[in-house]
Design an enzyme around this catalytic site. Structure first.
Site, PDB file in Angstrom:
ATOM      1  N   ASP A 232       0.846  -1.196   0.000  1.00 12.74           N
ATOM      2  CA  ASP A 232       0.000   0.000   0.000  1.00 12.74           C
ATOM      3  C   ASP A 232       0.884   1.249   0.000  1.00 12.74           C
ATOM      4  O   ASP A 232       2.084   1.177   0.309  1.00 12.74           O
ATOM      5  CB  ASP A 232      -0.911  -0.017   1.249  1.00 12.74           C
TER       6      ASP A 232
ATOM      7  N   ASP B 119       0.553   8.650   2.945  1.00 14.22           N
ATOM      8  CA  ASP B 119       0.706  10.099   2.767  1.00 14.22           C
ATOM      9  C   ASP B 119       1.913  10.618   3.537  1.00 14.22           C
ATOM     10  O   ASP B 119       2.585  11.538   3.096  1.00 14.22           O
ATOM     11  CB  ASP B 119      -0.579  10.806   3.204  1.00 14.22           C
TER      12      ASP B 119
ATOM     13  N   GLU C 249      -8.307  -0.132   4.111  1.00 15.56           N
ATOM     14  CA  GLU C 249      -6.849  -0.349   4.105  1.00 15.56           C
ATOM     15  C   GLU C 249      -6.373  -0.833   5.474  1.00 15.56           C
ATOM     16  O   GLU C 249      -5.516  -1.714   5.563  1.00 15.56           O
ATOM     17  CB  GLU C 249      -6.122   0.953   3.725  1.00 15.56           C
TER      18      GLU C 249
HETATM   19  C1  5RP Z   1      -5.616   6.079   0.226  1.00 23.85           C
HETATM   20  C2  5RP Z   1      -4.254   6.118   0.782  1.00 23.85           C
HETATM   21  C3  5RP Z   1      -3.127   6.261  -0.171  1.00 23.85           C
HETATM   22  O1  5RP Z   1      -2.301   5.152  -0.050  1.00 23.85           O
HETATM   23  C4  5RP Z   1      -2.371   7.527   0.149  1.00 23.85           C
HETATM   24  O2  5RP Z   1      -3.286   8.606   0.081  1.00 23.85           O
HETATM   25  C5  5RP Z   1      -1.214   7.754  -0.825  1.00 23.85           C
HETATM   26  O3  5RP Z   1      -1.715   7.982  -2.108  1.00 23.85           O
HETATM   27  P1  5RP Z   1      -0.737   8.275  -3.330  1.00 23.85           P
HETATM   28  O4  5RP Z   1       0.072   7.041  -3.533  1.00 23.85           O
HETATM   29  O5  5RP Z   1      -1.669   8.575  -4.479  1.00 23.85           O
HETATM   30  O6  5RP Z   1       0.120   9.456  -2.946  1.00 23.85           O
HETATM   31  O7  5RP Z   1      -4.020   6.057   1.969  1.00 23.85           O
HETATM   32  O8  5RP Z   1      -6.572   6.045   1.248  1.00 23.85           O
END
Ligand code: 5RP
Length: 240
Positions: A89, A92, A111
């Site tokens: 996964d 942020d 998640e």
């Molecule tokens: C979604 C998430 C994402 O993994 C997180 O926002 C990162 O996203 P990105 O890879 O587009 O920067 O937690 O709920």
């Protein structure tokens, strides 16, 4: 084959390719959400095709589900497979202790459930995701709340030091509605010295379905630049 993107996209893909190496034949794989996790789903789909790998994916969002289907990854459910071998996964924010803020894609409830069911949790990201303290750089903590309880949860989040803002949708008027039918209060707490404590306080608020705090859930993070991949591993108690 590595497709050339802008440096951030290239770094995300690098981290994803490294993470997908953890997947073995027969594995149940948790499929994360967001733009970085999407690179992992595409890379896993490639392995399914080229290596005839037998895996089944458990998507954490409708986005991940659609992409996995397009990439030829067979889908299963948490009910059929409550034990997941590995989940890949994005995040942020990622601290050196492997605590995370997640949920800017509004998928953090599923998640976190999938992460909790996983034997190994691998997080991938580019350098911009690396922070010393969660909440740096004006980062908000996404909090999923029942629509019935928005006003109450807003007040209670303020009472524990947050500044919540109801997340608005894009391409549709009104608030974002999650895959679970809930709303998101993006809540600013400043730099968070004790995220484990704050995570408990917020989760205790009636109406809060889930928070974007992922504390102690991550085993490995691959944080990439165009030229290098930095692997951070959880310090296990046996090594202390
Ligand atoms: C979604 C998430 C994402 O993994 C997180 O926002 C990162 O996203 P990105 O890879 O587009 O920067 O937690 O709920």
């Amino acid at each position: 084959m590595t497709v050339r993107f802008d440096p951030i996209q290239e770094a995300k893909q690098k981290a994803a390719l490294e993470a997908v190496k953890h997947v073995k034949d027969g594995f149940i794989v948790g499929l994360g959400s967001g733009s970085t996790a999407a690179f992992a789903i595409v890379a896993l789909g490639e392995r399914v095709k080229t290596e005839k790998l037998h895996v089944m994916g458990i998507p954490t969002s409708y986005q991940a589900f659609l992409l996995a289907v397009n990439c030829g990854i067979p889908i299963t459910t948490l009910d059929e497979h409550p034990e997941i071998d590995v989940t890949i996964d994005g995040a942020d924010q990622i601290t050196p202790e492997l605590n995370l803020i997640k949920g800017m894609g509004a998928a953090m409830a599923r998640e976190k459930i999938v992460a909790a069911a996983s034997k190994l949790n691998v997080i991938i990201g580019d350098e911009k995701k690396k922070v010393r303290l969660l909440g740096e750089n004006n980062q908000v903590v996404p909090i999923e709340v029942l629509p019935f309880a928005i006003s109450l949860t807003r007040k209670k989040i303020v009472a524990v030091g947050g500044k919540p803002i109801l997340r608005e949708g894009k391409g549709k008027l009104g608030p974002v509605i999650t895959d679970n039918g809930n709303a998101i209060l993006d809540s600013y707490f400043g730099e968070i010295a004790n995220p484990a404590q704050l995570a408990i306080e917020v989760k205790m608020i009636p109406g809060v379905v889930e928070t974007g705090f992922f504390i102690g859930l991550t085993d490995i993070a691959y944080i990439a630049t165009v030229n290098a991949i930095n692997k951070i591993e959880k310090v296990s108690l046996s090594r202390l």
